[in-house]
Scaffold this active site. Structure first.
Site, PDB file in Angstrom:
ATOM      1  N   GLU A   1       0.826  -1.336  -0.117  1.00  0.00           N
ATOM      2  CA  GLU A   1      -0.094   0.250   0.108  1.00  0.00           C
ATOM      3  C   GLU A   1       0.794   1.184  -0.088  1.00  0.00           C
ATOM      4  O   GLU A   1       0.445   2.163   0.829  1.00  0.00           O
ATOM      5  CB  GLU A   1      -0.857   0.059   1.180  1.00  0.00           C
ATOM      6  CG  GLU A   1      -2.066  -0.997   1.034  1.00  0.00           C
ATOM      7  CD  GLU A   1      -3.261  -0.783   1.922  1.00  0.00           C
ATOM      8  OE1 GLU A   1      -3.571   0.324   2.388  1.00  0.00           O
ATOM      9  OE2 GLU A   1      -4.149  -1.651   2.082  1.00  0.00           O
TER      10      GLU A   1
ATOM     11  N   HIS B 112       0.650  -8.579  -2.331  1.00  0.00           N
ATOM     12  CA  HIS B 112      -0.471  -8.110  -1.859  1.00  0.00           C
ATOM     13  C   HIS B 112      -1.676  -8.613  -2.413  1.00  0.00           C
ATOM     14  O   HIS B 112      -1.732  -8.334  -3.745  1.00  0.00           O
ATOM     15  CB  HIS B 112      -0.474  -6.463  -1.928  1.00  0.00           C
ATOM     16  CG  HIS B 112      -1.552  -5.861  -1.149  1.00  0.00           C
ATOM     17  ND1 HIS B 112      -1.762  -4.542  -1.097  1.00  0.00           N
ATOM     18  CD2 HIS B 112      -2.383  -6.160  -0.166  1.00  0.00           C
ATOM     19  CE1 HIS B 112      -2.663  -4.332  -0.423  1.00  0.00           C
ATOM     20  NE2 HIS B 112      -2.882  -5.412   0.407  1.00  0.00           N
TER      21      HIS B 112
ATOM     22  N   PRO C 204     -13.387 -10.512   1.147  1.00  0.00           N
ATOM     23  CA  PRO C 204     -13.605 -12.174   1.749  1.00  0.00           C
ATOM     24  C   PRO C 204     -14.529 -12.677   0.947  1.00  0.00           C
ATOM     25  O   PRO C 204     -14.658 -13.979   0.715  1.00  0.00           O
ATOM     26  CB  PRO C 204     -14.027 -12.108   3.247  1.00  0.00           C
ATOM     27  CG  PRO C 204     -14.404 -10.682   3.470  1.00  0.00           C
ATOM     28  CD  PRO C 204     -13.491  -9.833   2.701  1.00  0.00           C
TER      29      PRO C 204
ATOM     30  N   ASP D 136       1.017  -8.927   2.422  1.00  0.00           N
ATOM     31  CA  ASP D 136      -0.242  -9.174   3.019  1.00  0.00           C
ATOM     32  C   ASP D 136      -1.203  -9.887   2.245  1.00  0.00           C
ATOM     33  O   ASP D 136      -1.519  -9.515   1.115  1.00  0.00           O
ATOM     34  CB  ASP D 136      -0.861  -7.398   3.106  1.00  0.00           C
ATOM     35  CG  ASP D 136      -2.183  -7.595   3.614  1.00  0.00           C
ATOM     36  OD1 ASP D 136      -2.986  -8.438   4.058  1.00  0.00           O
ATOM     37  OD2 ASP D 136      -2.775  -6.388   3.440  1.00  0.00           O
TER      38      ASP D 136
ATOM     39  N   ASN E 137      -4.026 -11.092   2.976  1.00  0.00           N
ATOM     40  CA  ASN E 137      -5.558 -10.941   3.328  1.00  0.00           C
ATOM     41  C   ASN E 137      -6.186 -12.057   3.612  1.00  0.00           C
ATOM     42  O   ASN E 137      -7.345 -12.426   3.215  1.00  0.00           O
ATOM     43  CB  ASN E 137      -6.080 -10.038   2.192  1.00  0.00           C
ATOM     44  CG  ASN E 137      -5.984  -8.745   2.404  1.00  0.00           C
ATOM     45  OD1 ASN E 137      -6.367  -7.943   3.421  1.00  0.00           O
ATOM     46  ND2 ASN E 137      -5.400  -7.942   1.383  1.00  0.00           N
TER      47      ASN E 137
ATOM     48  N   ASN F 116      -3.681  -7.262  11.643  1.00  0.00           N
ATOM     49  CA  ASN F 116      -4.524  -6.155  11.095  1.00  0.00           C
ATOM     50  C   ASN F 116      -5.741  -5.967  12.201  1.00  0.00           C
ATOM     51  O   ASN F 116      -6.338  -6.918  12.709  1.00  0.00           O
ATOM     52  CB  ASN F 116      -5.418  -6.564   9.912  1.00  0.00           C
ATOM     53  CG  ASN F 116      -6.239  -5.509   9.469  1.00  0.00           C
ATOM     54  OD1 ASN F 116      -7.206  -5.875   8.716  1.00  0.00           O
ATOM     55  ND2 ASN F 116      -6.039  -4.426   9.231  1.00  0.00           N
TER      56      ASN F 116
END
Length: 583
Positions: free
Chosen positions: A302, A420, A425, A465, A467, A524
């Site tokens: 980011e 990244h 979700p 990341d 996620n 996070n």
């Protein structure tokens, strides 16, 4: 004294008055002042006794001990209550509590600290002169009625109630917040209070903990505050070539710094406005975080084009780092403000590492190139979902500089990937496919960049990341090397040969540096989500994890006080992670 479902769909406990002739009331009728319904003898029960006494409310011990109650609503309006017993904390499932039209002059702090599921709280038309700081614990509260009391000021902690949509204050002699703020409505009031709140307690000092120490095998490991700089090794020996030379660790650091575009009050409305400002507040703290751990390789996500060019690259260059950066694929679209597009960068110490080659993984482009693999997919095909996401990863081929090794062909070389993966979700299938594309690209580069006759190929470090949590399909794919094409995270979508044959890679054994013992409780932390999403993976046959940078617990005061980061101490909504490795 069960009533079944009340008018708002909740199972309400009894509302009993201490005054003769006043009985059970529905919340709607209590609020409008309609005539109450008298209790009948049949409404009595063994579990619920008289809960109000002549002078105020005292919850009877027989009722207070029913800690497992599932009551979600309670109406004690218009019953002449003068005080509340601390035993009201035994109703943690309450989401609605009406206490309007009573004679309360104060509310016990324990009530606010314990009834954290409250969504609606009505304390209107009482004699309240103040509210305790614990009111800030009601983080789910959306409606709070306080009109017609005697409040002279609101506690700053009320600013923690970021979900609050309705706050009624009419009829109070308020001096703080000033009327100019109150008249602008609930959001302005909350922002006013939040921006003046004292900062949360400082987080504990982070240390570097040996993997052996974490697993309880007795390893001593290097520890120290803020990067353990007192014992930081300054030289890196050559390794991985079978020479038997003494090895030194490389320090790896991974951090999602939070794009300036995403650091807005709308996305982080639990955060003080001043803590979201890049130039004034976040920038110096991000740079401090990058430097204080003295890492050899840093993988950042980011990072906006403008931020890399004007801040990250020049600041880190002054401290001996070079960098490789690429923005997301949308940067190529005409009309897009390229400066605001975020991407990934890899930074490395120029005195210890040399950049040999680079590669960018654009998942959209790979989806287009692999179109033939998706031909003939039954409906619904996931190909269009892949094409809609422009995430990227960057990969660098680095060489370890060692003054003792004059023959460059014998120096250690490694592959560093910074990934990244898409965040949503609802697109867990896309996350799986992006991760599969990533490992496929790394496998190709391992062959391309590997020395002839070296066998295993260069050691690999994959940071990012992702996620994805440790129980996700992405984590399973990286760790186990394969997942079934019928994995639940593909949902109903088809991906040609990939879902027919399943996903797999040949980078095994691939291990998470933190996963050698236990992944962090979270990396996070926001008001809407808390979880572990960031990882440092290495090829275990060529790299040994030695130490990891300590993380945090949600039980710590620094995190109990706030409902998310960024805040006064954290410039991003992610926590940085780090590992010392030996090649």
């Amino acid at each position: 004294l069960g009533r079944g479902l009340g008018t708002r769909g909740f199972a309400y406990p009894p509302t009993i008055s201490s005054r003769p002739g006043i009985g059970l009331r529905s919340p709607a009728r209590a609020k409008t002042g309609a005539a109450p319904r008298r209790m009948t003898a049949g409404e009595d029960s063994e579990q619920a006794k008289r809960v109000l006494e002549e002078k105020g409310v005292v919850i009877h011990s027989s009722l207070a001990n029913t800690k497992g109650t599932t009551w979600s609503g309670m109406d004690l309006s218009g019953t002449g209550i003068r005080s509340l017993s601390d035993r009201i904390v035994y109703y943690p499932n309450l989401t609605v509590l009406y206490l309007t039209h009573n004679q309360l002059s104060h509310v016990p702090p324990k009530m606010f600290a314990s009834l954290r599921n409250l969504v609606t709280l009505d304390l209107a038309c009482n004699n309240l002169i103040s509210l305790p700081a614990e009111v800030g614990e009601l983080h789910k509260l959306e409606t709070f009625h306080l009109y017609n009391n005697r409040l002279g000021e609101l506690p700053l902690e009320l600013g923690r109630l970021w979900r609050l949509k309705t706050l009624t204050l009419e009829g109070n002699p308020l001096a703080s917040p000033p009327q100019s703020i109150v008249q602008q409505g609930t959001p302005k009031i909350i922002h006013y209070l939040r921006d003046r709140m004292p900062p949360a307690p400082a987080p504990k000092e982070r240390v570097w903990i040996s993997v052996d120490q974490q697993s309880g095998t007795g390893g001593q490991g290097r520890t120290g505050g803020s990067g353990g700089s007192a014992s930081r090794a300054d030289d890196i020996g050559s390794g991985g070539d079978g020479s038997g030379s003494k090895k030194k660790p490389l320090r790896i650091f991974c951090y999602n710094i939070l794009s300036e575009t995403y650091a807005t009050p709308e996305r982080h409305d639990y955060c003080p406005a001043w803590a979201l400002k890049w130039n004034e507040y976040r920038k110096p703290r991000v740079i401090k975080e990058l430097l204080e751990h003295e890492a050899d390789i840093l993988c950042l996500q980011e990072v906006e084009v403008n931020v890399f060019e004007k801040t990250i690259n020049p600041e880190m260059s002054r401290h001996g780092y070079s960098g490789y950066f690429k923005p997301k694929s949308r940067a190529h679209i005409a009309g897009i403000d390229t400066n605001k597009v975020d991407g990934c960068c890899i930074l490395y110490k120029s005195s210890k590492l040399k950049l040999l080659d680079t590669h960018v993984v654009e998942f959209q482009q790979l989806a287009l190139q692999k179109f033939n693999l998706f031909k003939g997919d039954p409906s619904p095909s996931g190909h269009e979902r892949l094409l809609s996401k422009d995430n990227i990863s960057v990969i660098a081929h680095l060489e370890v500089l060692d003054s003792r090794e004059k023959n460059a062909n014998k120096r250690t070389r490694l592959i560093v990937c910074n990934a990244h993966i898409h965040w949503d979700p609802e697109f867990c299938d896309v996350k799986l496919m992006q991760t599969q594309f990533l490992v496929e690209e790394i496998q190709k580069l391992r062959t391309k960049w590997g020395r002839k006759g070296s066998g295993k190929g260069p050691p690999i470090i994959i940071c990012g990341d992702f996620n994805s949590t440790p129980d996700s399909g992405v984590y399973e794919l990286l760790k186990e090397g394969k997942i079934s094409g019928s994995h639940k995270e593909f949902k109903k979508y088809h991906y040609g040969e990939y879902t027919k044959q399943g996903l797999s890679h040949h980078l095994k054994p691939l291990v998470s540096c933190y996963g050698q013992t236990r992944e962090p409780a979270f990396t996070n932390y926001t008001a809407e989500y808390v979880g572990c999403l960031d990882y440092i993976w290495v090829t275990a046959d060529t790299i040994t994890p030695l130490r990891t940078l300590s993380t945090y617990s949600l039980d710590e005061p620094a995190f109990r006080y706030n409902y998310g980061i960024p805040n006064a101490h954290f410039p991003s909504d992610h926590i940085s992670i780090g590992a010392d490795i030996e090649i």
